[in-house]
Design an enzyme around this catalytic site. Structure first.
Site, PDB file in Angstrom:
ATOM      1  N   ASP A 111      -9.840  -3.855  -4.879  1.00  0.00           N
ATOM      2  CA  ASP A 111      -9.196  -2.825  -4.167  1.00  0.00           C
ATOM      3  C   ASP A 111      -9.046  -1.487  -5.226  1.00  0.00           C
ATOM      4  O   ASP A 111      -8.925  -1.453  -6.454  1.00  0.00           O
ATOM      5  CB  ASP A 111      -7.551  -3.097  -4.035  1.00  0.00           C
ATOM      6  CG  ASP A 111      -6.745  -2.390  -3.441  1.00  0.00           C
ATOM      7  OD1 ASP A 111      -7.277  -1.201  -3.261  1.00  0.00           O
ATOM      8  OD2 ASP A 111      -5.356  -2.505  -3.442  1.00  0.00           O
ATOM      9  N   HIS A 120      -8.033  -5.072  -0.367  1.00  0.00           N
ATOM     10  CA  HIS A 120      -6.729  -4.371  -0.007  1.00  0.00           C
ATOM     11  C   HIS A 120      -6.317  -4.636   1.441  1.00  0.00           C
ATOM     12  O   HIS A 120      -7.368  -4.763   2.385  1.00  0.00           O
ATOM     13  CB  HIS A 120      -7.045  -2.888  -0.014  1.00  0.00           C
ATOM     14  CG  HIS A 120      -5.748  -1.806   0.084  1.00  0.00           C
ATOM     15  ND1 HIS A 120      -4.871  -1.572  -0.858  1.00  0.00           N
ATOM     16  CD2 HIS A 120      -5.389  -1.461   1.280  1.00  0.00           C
ATOM     17  CE1 HIS A 120      -4.098  -0.686  -0.166  1.00  0.00           C
ATOM     18  NE2 HIS A 120      -4.445  -0.655   1.057  1.00  0.00           N
ATOM     19  N   SER A 176       0.864  -1.266   0.070  1.00  0.00           N
ATOM     20  CA  SER A 176       0.051  -0.074   0.008  1.00  0.00           C
ATOM     21  C   SER A 176       0.796   1.222   0.124  1.00  0.00           C
ATOM     22  O   SER A 176       1.450   1.331  -0.855  1.00  0.00           O
ATOM     23  CB  SER A 176      -0.982   0.010   1.216  1.00  0.00           C
ATOM     24  OG  SER A 176      -1.786   0.795   1.001  1.00  0.00           O
TER      25      SER A 176
END
Length: 262
Positions: free
Chosen positions: A203, A233, A104
């Site tokens: 995501d 995610h 991320s």
């Protein structure tokens, strides 16, 4: 690690029950939107990673926004990487044995450190693993990436939360145009490391991660991009028994060995 008037904490994880004197090293940057998360919240992830990949994992506790806005986080991560690559501290390893990795916001930072290393010419990153990385600067409904709208409301991480994180992270609106803020905005994608990008099907960041891989490929880099089916995610923080995590480790293991997945 000392850095100007501050220091960057790191935590080392070693593979258990392994007589390995010089294992490969993973320099890991955690996720959390540049605002939350730390080496404590990623202890289980990094411990599992060290065991499964039989690697030393160095987890970086870079400074967080909003107290420390851009570019504090990438500069912290770059400093640790430079110290590792150039000085062999805190663990000696050859450059080809070091892999940058992040998930991320941490994937964003890994990509940015690789760009910074090329631009500054102080060391060369040989390979990187980006897990559902944030690479663009707009996660509003005006985003050019369909996944921001398609996956932006009903799947754990929302597009609004990404927008909120970026508002807290930026020092000024002008930061949004800086490739060290959003690496997909780089003008030059050449001379980047061998790269594995794993994205998650559901995501909002899926498409921009895949777009970053496509830009790296167009520039002549060695890149593998894999979309993890049914992934949300943040799935890599789940226990290793989950199928999405197991599949990711299969890709990562073979990437580190230089081959195709098992």
């Amino acid at each position: 690690m000392p850095f100007g008037k501050t220091s960057v904490p790191v935590r080392l994880f070693f593979p258990n029950d392994k007589e390995v004197l010089e294992p490969p090293v993973i320099l890991f940057f955690h996720g959390g939107g540049w605002v939350v998360g730390d080496i404590n919240s990623y202890t289980k992830v990094c411990a599992s990673m060290a065991q499964i990949l039989e690697s030393v994992v160095i987890s970086v506790d870079y400074r967080l926004a909003p107290e420390h806005k851009f570019p504090a986080a990438p500069e912290d991560c770059y400093h640790v990487a430079k110290t590792l690559f150039c000085d062999g501290f805190p663990f000696p390893a050859k450059p080809e044995e070091i892999t940058l990795m992040g998930d991320s916001a941490g994937g964003n930072l890994a990509a940015v450190v690789s760009q910074m290393a090329r631009d500054r010419g102080e060391f060369e990153v040989k390979q990187q693993i980006l897990l559902y990385p944030a690479t663009f600067n707009d996660h509003s409904p005006a985003s050019p990436f369909p996944s921001v709208v398609e996956n932006g409301t009903d799947y754990l991480l929302t597009s609004k939360r990404v927008c909120d994180y970026m508002e807290l992270y930026q020092s000024s609106p002008e930061d949004r145009q800086n490739p060290y803020f959003a690496p997909l905005l780089a003008e030059d994608f050449t001379n980047q490391p061998r790269t594995l990008i794993l994205t998650a099907e559901f995501d909002p960041l899926r498409d921009e991660g895949e777009a970053y891989g496509a830009e790296l490929q167009r520039a002549g880099n060695d890149v593998t991009v894999v979309r993890i089916a049914d992934g949300l995610h943040g799935y890599f923080s789940l226990p290793p028994r989950f199928e999405a995590v197991q599949e990711s480790y299969r890709w990562i293991q073979q990437f580190l060995k230089g081959g195709e997945p098992l």
